[in-house]
Design an enzyme around this catalytic site. Structure first.
Site, short mmCIF file in Angstrom:
data_model
loop_
_atom_site.label_atom_id
_atom_site.label_comp_id
_atom_site.label_asym_id
_atom_site.label_seq_id
_atom_site.Cartn_x
_atom_site.Cartn_y
_atom_site.Cartn_z
N HIS A 266 -0.69 -14.82 0.63
CA HIS A 266 0.77 -14.77 0.50
C HIS A 266 1.14 -14.27 -0.89
O HIS A 266 0.63 -14.77 -1.87
CB HIS A 266 1.33 -16.18 0.73
CG HIS A 266 2.78 -16.19 1.02
ND1 HIS A 266 3.73 -15.94 0.07
CD2 HIS A 266 3.46 -16.42 2.17
CE1 HIS A 266 4.92 -16.01 0.62
NE2 HIS A 266 4.79 -16.30 1.89
N ARG A 330 3.31 -8.80 3.72
CA ARG A 330 2.60 -9.69 2.80
C ARG A 330 1.33 -9.07 2.24
O ARG A 330 1.07 -9.15 1.04
CB ARG A 330 2.23 -10.99 3.54
CG ARG A 330 3.43 -11.85 3.82
CD ARG A 330 3.04 -13.09 4.59
NE ARG A 330 4.23 -13.92 4.81
CZ ARG A 330 4.24 -15.06 5.49
NH1 ARG A 330 3.13 -15.49 6.05
NH2 ARG A 330 5.35 -15.74 5.63
N ARG A 435 -0.87 -12.58 10.19
CA ARG A 435 0.15 -13.36 10.89
C ARG A 435 1.53 -13.04 10.36
O ARG A 435 1.73 -12.92 9.16
CB ARG A 435 -0.12 -14.85 10.73
CG ARG A 435 0.90 -15.73 11.42
CD ARG A 435 0.58 -17.20 11.29
NE ARG A 435 0.60 -17.67 9.93
CZ ARG A 435 1.71 -17.90 9.23
NH1 ARG A 435 2.90 -17.65 9.76
NH2 ARG A 435 1.64 -18.34 7.99
#
Lengths: 637, 261, 223
Positions: A266, A330, A435
């Protein structure tokens, strides 16, 4: 070996409906004859436990925390996606499905993702019925926001505490079943082994973290909902206790491990401030909506940020990706921050951070507006760093956040061991190689509320075997092994603490199997990890005995497993000669430094099989077929 | 080592930490000295440093509860210098940073004290009584599936916000620890209010408050005397208004419910 | 009736009784204060003694006297039960505790304040109520029992005045917490009204207690 994912036939939109009709049902009167063990009490575990107990099964739930409600799902901030299309902005089940497959860089199983998108709408209904206080509009209806660069507003949220509120909903449903006596709860109890009888998962062996007691529990099916293994990196946004032990020990009993190297990093976390750092804190992705990311143009520029004139700043995301700017996905944002720091342009005393600057937003919208939007995040930042982000730019750096890999499961969420299921982040999941924001909560609850209750019934209806006493030799043998391992760890009495080993492992993983990987580095890391593991079993230092609370035993067991998992992650990363999603191999990139997939050779799930303590894991493949989504190259220019 | 902060001189501190082998034994405060503590460390990171030192010296590390270390899981506790979660307002122990202390300070660290919370070991306590209160009725009785569409139940935003404020309780037990009476009324009231405010929870509001309070009392928590220390020390700012609402709910339930037992 | 006893033996039930009786006792304080203001009328106690006669002979007042006694009895009994329970809810105390950082002294010491008030009450009753009822009291010009002279005599002793003043200070602190706390206990909390209730409670506590304290001071210094 080619794995069969048991995907039902038919058009993708009908598969799940058809499958629900085809699964065998357990007669209501017979359900009470079946025992199910669920390890983990987060979104997936708690929701599955409550639902299975409501159906009439006898459920035992285990968690290592002191209460089911402390599972790490509680820390999720942003929100939960659902294809409700309440905003009338063109969302649909199909679009959520499509976005998820694409976002996962085409390494997810279409049928699972479609089902996930389908049941997403039921999740919201369920949570609202439980009293989850989602954000609402003034008219009283539910509010949505767009999240993580999605083009539709499909994210439901409860301020910055969505995970907490969803988990408390599942926890309340679980409590209700505990009160009814249908669920037996075992807090502060850690699973240390999976017990198999006749090739089927039939129970677990646990250690009670307060008394040290080793106990056996038998059941007809076992569900592992123990979350992700991001703590293999030592520093991550995971809770301190998050670990791989349950799934790793299942792996060693024969469950295949899917895509272990797929890790999500992240981009907006608070950077490391010193050696003592124990964990990293995520700052919501939404900050990138208004914050501008920059580093000084010159290497080693140590001036305070406000003394660096505009002309000497490099807003590198805006420069490289004019269309998306600071809002690139990300993985792209993370990689570019690392790149800037690798060039020696990182900021702060460690040089491992970039600025996230709100000066322009404050100038444009005013202090009030900015503080309305981000006030709580700024406050959190100030609390942790002691710096005021209204005055000087935040310093951020990427951190490990989520692991897409996990135990390989088929369409029924069953692992390669009959009767053993994996749900939520613990399975290799529906997210492919990356994700999307607000999809983790959706998957955990989908698995627990709406998928497992059907598919476990199907298994139990087909004669899972008689009840087994925990006096069975398989349990006794497992207990003996578990005790022996603990005694072994206690007896080493070396010179290095568990944390020291863990930190060393984490650094290796971060440097060589983190945001960017290459064959040479991975090979180096693999040898290093082996050596570190060998040293661990020779030189680790624990304290005391296996009686009362002994947190050194807990840690040592978990780190021992991380030391094995780390090697498998490296092996997986080394074998996957392509870049996709969170897996970026430096050798495989486009001229613009973007991930270069190899769909011809790597459009499969790598499912690794344990072959023994000193031999290489064996690779099995589940080919991925894309019938509904066309494979394209992601571009954010 | 801190980021841009040049004034982060390391500190030396004296810790007096409660050590207790297990629930059956007596404990006492033991003094330790920790050196070179960075002001940027969290309080628990300072404990990590202490524990690593102890372990290297062949002494037993201090057992303490912690998990997420970002202030949301509610697992960390610690009564620090006479305050639940330490001196900073609205902060859990894991989010308390050492810059709140000065070089040379003596810090006394004790476990949560209440008869309903027994000490497992050192600073770790058993807070399962709070779970049992939740189990007595802290839920809406709906099974999975078969629920109406989420937007069929409009809820006015101010009500939803109020329910949310109550729902943010992290069940850490600081309210009990700080309360002179070791009462868990703030914790209990947060759940009762959240569900009594929402239409979904109104159906069972009478039995809920009756059963949850009965469990609270059976666990041996004290009675609320409106001191307000709970709300002042609550790391997530649960308001005393919830206790007023709990009282209201209780009075109305007792006056009108069918429960004559 | 088991639900009834259960309700009032729960932690909330007991404090409800404390709150209700407490507010009732507040109303008594008002009546008592207004009546006693007769002490200040410059008629050598004629009005005060007439008032005393009324209070001791009116059947409604006599009936209320019993209610008042019950009010005190329940208030004290329930408070003692709650306090004992609360003390036993934490048998191992903190080595270091800083409650002053999170709450008011008075809110934490209602028991202590209540005890001071109780002791005062006994002395006060002995000195006035029992003397009036069972003692030898002279008659005033109007033929009423002359309680006034008893007051004047009592308040000429500095230690007696001090006891009164200290007790009224204790009562003021007791009320500052107790008044608003009773509303909280009854669930009467609202952001519109609660600030007003708190402000009024503060005002009430000070005015009532200052009023009572003014009497001994007046007689000691000015009479």
């Amino acid at each position: 070996m080619i794995l069969d994912a048991k995907i039902p036939d038919g058009p993708i939109a009908e598969k799940w409906e058809k499958h629900k009709f085809n699964v065998k049902l357990v007669n209501p009167a017979n359900k009470r004859k079946y025992d199910i063990i669920i390890v983990g009490s987060g979104l997936a575990g708690a929701s599955a436990a409550a639902t299975l107990a409501e159906l009439g099964y006898n459920v035992k739930v285990f968690c290592f925390q002191d209460s089911a409600r402390r599972a790490h799902s509680i820390a999720a901030q942003g929100g939960i996606n659902a294809a409700k299309n309440y905003q009338n902005d063109g969302d649909s089940v199909y679009r959520l499905f499509y976005d998820t497959v694409k976002g996962g860089d085409y390494r997810a199983r279409e049928a699972n993702v479609y089902r996930l998108a389908q049941v997403s709408v039921n999740i919201i209904d369920q949570c609202v019925a439980q009293g989850v206080p989602f954000a609402r509009e003034y008219g009283g209806l539910l509010a949505n926001r767009s999240f993580g660069g999605a083009q539709v507003s499909r994210t439901f949220y409860a301020r910055g505490q969505t995970g907490q509120q969803l988990l408390l909903g599942a926890y309340s449903a679980l409590n209700r079943q505990i009160a009814y006596g249908k669920v037996q709860m075992f807090p502060r109890t850690e699973m240390l082994d999976l017990v198999m009888v006749d090739g089927k998962a039939r129970g677990i062996v646990t250690r009670h973290l307060v008394t040290g007691h080793i106990e056996s529990h038998s059941a007809h099916a076992v569900v592992l909902a123990t979350g992700g293994y991001g703590n293999v990196f030592y520093l991550s946004t995971n809770a301190m206790g998050s670990n791989t032990t349950a799934i790793w020990r299942a792996y060693k009993k024969g469950a295949f491990f899917g895509n272990p190297c797929f890790t999500q990093i992240h981009p907006t976390c608070i950077p490391v401030s010193g050696e003592y750092q124990s964990k990293l804190t995520l700052m919501s992705e939404s900050l990138r909506n208004d914050g501008r990311v920059w580093v000084p143009k010159a290497k080693g520029d140590k001036r305070v940020p406000r003394d660096i004139p505009e002309a000497e700043r490099d807003y590198f995301l805006e420069r490289k990706y004019p269309a998306f700017g600071n809002l690139v996905p990300r993985d792209v944002a993370s990689r570019n921050a690392k790149l800037a720091c690798d060039e020696g342009r990182g900021v702060g005393s460690t040089g491992l951070a970039v600025y996230l600057d709100f000066a322009d937003a404050i100038k444009r919208d005013g202090l009030d507006k900015v503080s309305q939007k981000y006030g709580n995040l700024f406050e959190m930042y100030a609390k942790i760093t002691g710096e005021d982000p209204y005055q000087s730019p935040m310093r951020i750096y990427p951190a490990v956040h989520y692991t897409m890999g996990g135990l390989w499961v088929d369409y029924n969420l069953m692992t390669t061991i009959p009767g053993l299921y994996a749900a939520g982040e613990a399975n290799f999941s529906d997210h492919g190689a990356n994700r999307l924001g607000a999809s983790a909560l959706m998957q955990g609850l989908a698995d627990g509320y709406f998928v497992l209750p059907y598919t476990i019934g199907d298994y139990l209806a087909q004669n899972p075997g008689p009840k087994i006493s925990t006096d069975h030799p398989a349990f006794k043998e497992s207990e003996t092994n578990v005790r022996a391992t603990i005694q072994k760890l206690l007896s080493i009495n070396g010179t290095k603490t568990v944390d020291e080993f863990h930190k060393e492992l984490g650094l290796l993983m971060w440097d060589y199997c983190g945001m960017a990987r290459n064959a040479e580095g991975l090979q180096f890391a693999k040898d290093k990890i082996k050596a570190l593991r060998e040293e661990f079993w020779r030189n680790v230092k624990l304290y005391g005995e296996n009686e009362d609370m002994n947190q050194t035993i807990e840690k040592a067991g978990r780190v021992a497993d991380f030391l094995e998992l780390g090697e498998l992650m490296v092996t997986d990363a080394l074998h996957r000669n392509e870049s996709c999603g969170g897996h970026f191999r430096e050798e495989y990139q486009t001229p613009e430094n973007e991930a270069l997939r190899d769909d011809t050779n790597f459009a499969y799930v790598a499912a690794w099989e344990y072959t023994g303590p000193n031999s290489e894991a064996r690779l099995n493949k589940e080919p991925l077929e894309f019938e509904n989504v066309k494979l394209t190259q992601r571009s954010y220019k | 080592m801190a980021g841009n902060n040049p004034n982060s001189t390391p500190m030396n501190l004296t810790l007096k930490v409660w050590r207790q082998k297990n629930a059956k034994t007596q404990g006492q405060l033991v003094t330790y000295n920790v050196k070179e503590i960075s002001p940027d460390m969290s309080f628990l990171e300072m404990f990590d440093v202490l524990n690593e030192d102890l372990l290297r010296q062949g002494q037993e590390p201090v057992a303490f509860d912690h998990d997420c270390r970002e202030g949301i899981c509610g697992m960390c506790s610690m009564y620090i210098n006479g305050r639940a979660h330490g001196p900073e307002k609205g902060t859990t122990t894991c989010q308390l940073h050492m810059r709140k202390f000065k070089d040379g300070d003596t810090i006394v660290v004790e476990p949560w004290r209440a008869n309903a919370f027994t000490v497992h070991k050192d600073l770790s306590t058993d807070r399962s009584a709070l779970d049992r209160i939740q189990q007595a009725g802290g839920y809406v009785s709906v099974n999975t599936g078969g629920v109406p569409d989420a937007n069929e139940i409009p809820i006015p935003k101010p009500i939803a916000d109020k329910a949310f404020d109550a729902a943010t309780c992290i069940q850490c037990g600081a309210c009990v620890a700080a309360c002179k009476n070791a009462s868990a009324m703030l914790f209990l009231s947060a759940k009762v209010s959240q569900l009594a405010l929402l239409p979904q929870g109104k159906v069972e509001r009478k039995t809920r408050v009756e059963n949850m309070l009965a469990q609270h009392d059976a666990e041996g928590f004290g009675s609320c005397t409106n001191i307000g220390a709970c709300a002042a020390e609550c790391p997530v700012g649960i308001s005393l208004d919830n206790i007023a609402m709990l009282n209201r709910e209780y009075i109305s339930a007792k006056a009108t419910s069918d429960n004559i037992g | 009736m088991s639900w009834f006893t259960k309700t009032f033996s729960s932690t909330i039930g007991r404090k409800l009784l404390v709150a209700i009786t407490g507010l009732f006792l507040c109303s008594f304080l008002v009546v008592h204060l207004i009546g006693n203001l007769q002490l200040f009328s410059a008629d050598e106690g004629v009005a005060f003694n007439a008032y005393t006669y009324f209070m001791t002979h009116n059947p409604v007042i006599r009936a209320m006297e019993i209610v008042l006694l019950l009010g005190f009895a329940f208030h004290i009994y329930e408070a003692v039960v709650i306090t004992r329970r609360n003390q036993s809810a934490r048998s191992v105390k903190y080595a270091v505790n800083r409650p002053e950082q999170n709450s008011n002294w008075s809110s934490r010491n209602m028991g202590l304040l209540g005890t001071v008030i109780f002791v005062f009450l006994l002395v006060h009753l002995y000195n006035f109520y029992f003397k009036l009822k069972f003692g030898e009291v002279s008659l005033d010009a109007a033929g009423n029992k002359n309680l006034y002279v008893i007051a004047v005599e009592s308040f000429s002793h500095w230690w007696y005045v001090a006891l009164y003043v200290i007790s009224m200070i204790a009562l003021a602190f007791h009320l500052i917490h107790g008044f608003q706390s009773a509303f909280q206990t009854l669930g009467l909390s609202h952001k519109k009204y609660t600030p007003a209730i708190k402000a009024f409670g503060y005002f009430f506590s000070i005015v009532v207690c200052a009023g009572f304290a003014a009497m001994p001071l007046y007689f000691f210094f000015l009479y």
